[in-house]
Design an enzyme around this catalytic site. Structure first.
Site, mmCIF file in Angstrom:
data_model
loop_
_atom_site.group_PDB
_atom_site.id
_atom_site.type_symbol
_atom_site.label_atom_id
_atom_site.label_comp_id
_atom_site.label_asym_id
_atom_site.label_seq_id
_atom_site.Cartn_x
_atom_site.Cartn_y
_atom_site.Cartn_z
ATOM 1 N N SER A 12 0.856 -1.199 0.000
ATOM 2 C CA SER A 12 0.000 0.000 0.000
ATOM 3 C C SER A 12 0.881 1.234 0.000
ATOM 4 O O SER A 12 1.669 1.448 0.941
ATOM 5 C CB SER A 12 -0.891 0.023 1.243
ATOM 6 O OG SER A 12 -1.431 1.325 1.378
ATOM 7 N N HIS A 37 -1.212 -1.322 -4.331
ATOM 8 C CA HIS A 37 -2.480 -0.996 -3.669
ATOM 9 C C HIS A 37 -2.543 0.501 -3.376
ATOM 10 O O HIS A 37 -1.635 1.072 -2.767
ATOM 11 C CB HIS A 37 -2.570 -1.801 -2.368
ATOM 12 C CG HIS A 37 -3.870 -1.679 -1.644
ATOM 13 N ND1 HIS A 37 -4.975 -2.435 -1.967
ATOM 14 C CD2 HIS A 37 -4.249 -0.909 -0.592
ATOM 15 C CE1 HIS A 37 -5.986 -2.136 -1.149
ATOM 16 N NE2 HIS A 37 -5.563 -1.201 -0.306
ATOM 17 N N ASP A 39 -4.805 3.585 -1.801
ATOM 18 C CA ASP A 39 -5.881 3.857 -0.840
ATOM 19 C C ASP A 39 -6.434 5.262 -1.012
ATOM 20 O O ASP A 39 -5.778 6.247 -0.671
ATOM 21 C CB ASP A 39 -5.339 3.690 0.591
ATOM 22 C CG ASP A 39 -5.142 2.232 0.949
ATOM 23 O OD1 ASP A 39 -6.105 1.462 0.843
ATOM 24 O OD2 ASP A 39 -4.014 1.867 1.336
ATOM 25 N N MET A 41 -9.099 7.988 0.158
ATOM 26 C CA MET A 41 -9.909 8.322 1.346
ATOM 27 C C MET A 41 -10.483 9.717 1.198
ATOM 28 O O MET A 41 -9.796 10.625 0.720
ATOM 29 C CB MET A 41 -9.048 8.256 2.607
ATOM 30 C CG MET A 41 -8.371 6.915 2.813
ATOM 31 S SD MET A 41 -7.494 6.870 4.377
ATOM 32 C CE MET A 41 -6.645 5.292 4.220
ATOM 33 N N HIS A 70 -8.412 0.963 -3.872
ATOM 34 C CA HIS A 70 -9.346 0.731 -2.761
ATOM 35 C C HIS A 70 -9.953 2.080 -2.406
ATOM 36 O O HIS A 70 -9.250 2.961 -1.897
ATOM 37 C CB HIS A 70 -8.537 0.146 -1.590
ATOM 38 C CG HIS A 70 -9.297 -0.059 -0.330
ATOM 39 N ND1 HIS A 70 -8.665 -0.216 0.885
ATOM 40 C CD2 HIS A 70 -10.633 -0.159 -0.071
ATOM 41 C CE1 HIS A 70 -9.569 -0.395 1.826
ATOM 42 N NE2 HIS A 70 -10.778 -0.350 1.279
ATOM 43 N N MET A 72 -12.207 4.277 -0.204
ATOM 44 C CA MET A 72 -12.895 4.451 1.075
ATOM 45 C C MET A 72 -13.621 5.789 1.000
ATOM 46 O O MET A 72 -13.216 6.786 1.613
ATOM 47 C CB MET A 72 -11.851 4.400 2.209
ATOM 48 C CG MET A 72 -11.329 2.984 2.423
ATOM 49 S SD MET A 72 -9.700 2.939 3.203
ATOM 50 C CE MET A 72 -8.674 3.073 1.742
ATOM 51 N N MET A 141 -11.242 -6.314 5.581
ATOM 52 C CA MET A 141 -10.446 -5.357 6.354
ATOM 53 C C MET A 141 -10.103 -5.969 7.708
ATOM 54 O O MET A 141 -10.991 -6.450 8.428
ATOM 55 C CB MET A 141 -11.220 -4.050 6.585
ATOM 56 C CG MET A 141 -11.551 -3.243 5.340
ATOM 57 S SD MET A 141 -10.131 -2.727 4.358
ATOM 58 C CE MET A 141 -9.184 -1.771 5.553
ATOM 59 N N ASP A 176 -6.540 -6.633 4.166
ATOM 60 C CA ASP A 176 -6.008 -5.273 4.227
ATOM 61 C C ASP A 176 -5.988 -4.769 5.670
ATOM 62 O O ASP A 176 -7.038 -4.556 6.270
ATOM 63 C CB ASP A 176 -6.875 -4.363 3.346
ATOM 64 C CG ASP A 176 -6.259 -2.986 3.145
ATOM 65 O OD1 ASP A 176 -5.156 -2.735 3.663
ATOM 66 O OD2 ASP A 176 -6.901 -2.163 2.457
HETATM 67 C C1 DX5 Z 1 -6.245 1.260 5.689
HETATM 68 C C2 DX5 Z 1 -5.782 0.983 4.277
HETATM 69 C C3 DX5 Z 1 -4.679 0.007 4.192
HETATM 70 C C4 DX5 Z 1 -3.427 0.436 4.895
HETATM 71 C C5 DX5 Z 1 -2.713 -0.766 5.354
HETATM 72 O O1 DX5 Z 1 -7.404 2.010 5.672
HETATM 73 O O2 DX5 Z 1 -6.857 0.484 3.499
HETATM 74 O O3 DX5 Z 1 -4.415 -0.368 2.841
HETATM 75 O O4 DX5 Z 1 -2.579 1.197 4.091
HETATM 76 O O5 DX5 Z 1 -1.619 -0.348 6.100
HETATM 77 P P1 DX5 Z 1 -0.864 -1.304 7.118
HETATM 78 O O6 DX5 Z 1 -0.341 -2.467 6.313
HETATM 79 O O7 DX5 Z 1 0.198 -0.440 7.657
HETATM 80 O O8 DX5 Z 1 -1.862 -1.769 8.131
HETATM 81 ZN ZN ZN Z 2 -6.467 -0.430 1.465
#
Ligand code: DX5
Ligand code: ZN
Length: 228
Positions: A12, A37, A39, A41, A70, A72, A141, A176
Site C-alpha cells: 500500500s 495498492h 488507498d 480516502m 481501494h 474508502m 479489512m 487489508d
Molecule cells: C487502511 C488501508 C490500508 C493500509 C494498510 O485504511 O486500506 O491499505 O494502508 O496499512 P498497514 O499495512 O500499515 O496496516
Molecule cells: Zn487499502
C-alpha cells in the site's frame, strides 16, 4: 490477467513518501510487489483524506503490474468513471458505503474494471453473499479503515466462511490492515490470496535503500506460503 490463487503481495503506497510516488512505485515493483495498492480516502466515509482520480492517473504511468484501487469514499457511483479513466485495474468499494452495492459492482465492471467489494471488521461475510457473482475480489479489512500502521484484528473465521461461499468462482480474497510476517500465515491458511501491506513493506527502506522493501516483501510472502 489470468486468475490464480497464488499468494500476491500488494504494498500500500499509503506508507510511501507522498512527495515521491513515482519512484516509490518503481522501487516496490522492482523489489517484487505483485500488485500496487492505492488507498483513496475522502474524509467522510473514513476520518482521513488521501488523494483522488488525478493523482491515481499520475500513479498509473509508473505501475507496470496491477493497480489495485481501494476507495474508502461515499458515495461511490459518481466517481466510478473517473477511476476507470485514471487506469484502475481493480476498483474496490465498501459494502457499507451505500445501499446499492449490487448496482455499484455492475457499474464498475461496466466501466471496464475488475470489481471489488470491501468489508469493515464489523460487517459479516453474509453481507456479500449475494454479490459474489458480480465481484472479482472481496477485501476483508483487518483494521478499521482510515490509517496505516494499525494493529491486526483477527478475521480468520470470516475469511474461512468467505472462502467456502466463493467455492469455484474466480474471486480473490484480499486482506487489508496489519499484515506482516506474523499475521500473513493466519489469513493465507484461511484462504486469502492477496495480502496488502503498507507499514510492513515500507519499514526500514526508501527509494535510496529499496532492498529493504524487497526483504520485507519476501518475508511476508515466505511466511504466507509456508502456511499453505
Ligand atoms: C487502511 C488501508 C490500508 C493500509 C494498510 O485504511 O486500506 O491499505 O494502508 O496499512 P498497514 O499495512 O500499515 O496496516
Ligand atoms: Zn487499502
Amino acid at each position: 490477467m489470468t486468475f490464480s490463487r497464488a499468494i500476491k503481495i500488494a504494498p500500500s503506497i499509503l506508507s510511501a513518501d507522498f512527495a515521491d510516488f513515482g519512484r516509490e512505485i518503481q522501487a516496490i515493483e522492482a523489489e517484487g510487489a505483485d500488485w500496487v495498492h492505492v488507498d483513496v480516502m475522502d474524509g467522510h466515509f473514513v476520518p482521513n483524506i488521501t488523494f483522488g482520480p488525478p493523482a491515481v492517473a499520475a500513479f498509473r504511468k509508473h505501475v507496470k503490474t496491477v493497480m489495485d484501487v481501494h476507495i474508502m469514499i461515499a458515495p461511490v457511483d459518481p466517481y466510478i468513471d473517473a477511476f476507470a479513466k485514471a487506469g484502475a485495474d481493480f476498483l474496490t468499494a465498501h459494502v457499507e458505503a451505500g445501499p446499492h452495492t449490487h448496482r455499484t459492482l455492475q457499474a464498475i465492471r461496466g466501466a471496464g474494471m475488475k470489481a471489488g467489494v470491501a468489508l469493515n471488521p464489523g460487517t459479516p461475510a453474509e453481507a456479500v453473499e449475494h454479490l459474489l457473482d458480480l465481484a472479482d475480489l472481496v477485501c476483508v479489512m483487518t483494521v478499521n479503515p482510515g490509517f496505516g500502521g494499525q494493529k491486526f484484528i483477527d478475521m480468520t473465521a470470516k475469511v474461512r466462511k468467505l472462502r467456502a461461499m466463493i467455492g469455484d468462482r474466480p474471486v480473490h480474497i484480499e486482506i487489508d490492515g496489519g499484515v506482516d510476517p506474523v499475521t500473513a500465515p493466519l489469513v493465507a491458511a484461511a484462504g486469502a490470496d492477496v495480502l496488502v501491506a503498507g507499514s510492513a513493506v515500507f519499514k526500514g527502506g526508501s527509494v535510496a535503500n529499496p532492498s529493504a522493501y524487497g526483504a520485507n516483501i519476501r518475508a511476508i510472502r515466505a511466511a504466507a506460503e509456508g502456511a499453505l
